[in-house]
Design an enzyme around this catalytic site. Structure first.
Site, PDB file in Angstrom:
ATOM      1  N   GLU A  29      -4.192   1.603 -11.734  1.00 28.49           N
ATOM      2  CA  GLU A  29      -4.793   1.067 -10.516  1.00 28.49           C
ATOM      3  C   GLU A  29      -5.187   2.182  -9.547  1.00 28.49           C
ATOM      4  O   GLU A  29      -6.260   2.144  -8.949  1.00 28.49           O
ATOM      5  CB  GLU A  29      -3.823   0.123  -9.799  1.00 28.49           C
ATOM      6  CG  GLU A  29      -3.351  -1.048 -10.627  1.00 28.49           C
ATOM      7  CD  GLU A  29      -2.023  -0.774 -11.336  1.00 28.49           C
ATOM      8  OE1 GLU A  29      -1.880   0.272 -12.004  1.00 28.49           O
ATOM      9  OE2 GLU A  29      -1.125  -1.633 -11.230  1.00 28.49           O
TER      10      GLU A  29
ATOM     11  N   CYS B  68       1.188   0.607  -6.142  1.00 26.67           N
ATOM     12  CA  CYS B  68      -0.168   0.115  -6.372  1.00 26.67           C
ATOM     13  C   CYS B  68      -0.529  -1.050  -5.457  1.00 26.67           C
ATOM     14  O   CYS B  68      -1.659  -1.145  -4.989  1.00 26.67           O
ATOM     15  CB  CYS B  68      -0.338  -0.241  -7.842  1.00 26.67           C
ATOM     16  SG  CYS B  68      -0.235   1.223  -8.905  1.00 26.67           S
TER      17      CYS B  68
ATOM     18  N   HIS C 273      -1.105   5.962 -11.897  1.00 22.71           N
ATOM     19  CA  HIS C 273      -1.124   4.638 -12.510  1.00 22.71           C
ATOM     20  C   HIS C 273      -2.584   4.201 -12.653  1.00 22.71           C
ATOM     21  O   HIS C 273      -3.453   4.664 -11.912  1.00 22.71           O
ATOM     22  CB  HIS C 273      -0.379   3.631 -11.651  1.00 22.71           C
ATOM     23  CG  HIS C 273       1.104   3.840 -11.632  1.00 22.71           C
ATOM     24  ND1 HIS C 273       1.971   2.877 -11.179  1.00 22.71           N
ATOM     25  CD2 HIS C 273       1.878   4.886 -12.012  1.00 22.71           C
ATOM     26  CE1 HIS C 273       3.207   3.321 -11.277  1.00 22.71           C
ATOM     27  NE2 HIS C 273       3.183   4.546 -11.774  1.00 22.71           N
TER      28      HIS C 273
ATOM     29  N   CYS D 147       2.929  -2.378  -9.445  1.00 23.32           N
ATOM     30  CA  CYS D 147       4.181  -1.943  -8.819  1.00 23.32           C
ATOM     31  C   CYS D 147       3.996  -1.860  -7.300  1.00 23.32           C
ATOM     32  O   CYS D 147       2.904  -2.102  -6.780  1.00 23.32           O
ATOM     33  CB  CYS D 147       4.585  -0.574  -9.368  1.00 23.32           C
ATOM     34  SG  CYS D 147       3.503   0.770  -8.823  1.00 23.32           S
TER      35      CYS D 147
END
EC number: 3.5.4.33
Length: 164
Positions: free
Chosen positions: A57, A88, A55, A85
């Site tokens: 992040e 993260c 992701h 999410c």
């Protein structure tokens, strides 16, 4: 409360998100900023990297940690175009991120305010300050446009290549 610096950093995150979209990835971009300098940046790439953890992040946090030589990033701020999410938010807790600034809310899987308040869980030992909704319209529209295009391509494919 967002200030002009928050807006400027979020604009940079939007540019990163566009790179993800160009690769066919969900357009999310992230920056890690420390003392007014970008120390990590990333965009979604789980498909192209064959990595469910890639992701935006996480990519940005990994780069920042390598740059400073420590997995802890006290004083750092994370700017991301979409509400993070669970994975993260957990990474931000472990990294000791001082502040999270995000753009659009994520009603299906947002783990900051929308679906789960991950930073409010009683066993969490670090809670970043949170500012949500920075350039929310721009961030949300970038995501919506991506998914509109994807749905149109799918319909065209199902119709034998005829765009309807």
């Amino acid at each position: 409360m967002a200030d002009q610096a928050d807006i400027d950093w979020m604009k940079q995150a939007l540019v990163l998100a566009q790179q993800a979209a160009a690769m066919g990835e969900v357009p999310v971009g992230a920056l890690v900023v420390l003392d007014g300098q970008v120390i990590g940046q990333g965009y979604n790439q789980p498909i192209s990297a064959h990595d469910p953890c890639a992701h935006a992040e996480i990519v940005a946090l990994r780069e920042a940690a390598l740059r400073v030589g420590n997995y802890r990033l006290p004083g750092a701020q994370v700017y991301v175009t979409l509400e993070p999410c669970m994975m993260c938010t957990g990474a931000m807790v472990h990294a000791r991120i001082e502040r999270l600034i995000y753009g659009a809310s994520e009603p299906k899987a947002g783990a900051v305010q929308s679906r789960l308040q991950g930073f409010e869980l009683p066993h969490i030992n670090h809670r970043p300050a949170v500012t949500g909704g920075v350039l929310a319209t721009e961030c949300g529209e970038q995501l919506s446009a991506f998914f509109r295009t994807r749905r149109a391509l799918k319909r065209a494919s199902e119709a034998g290549g005829k765009v309807t």
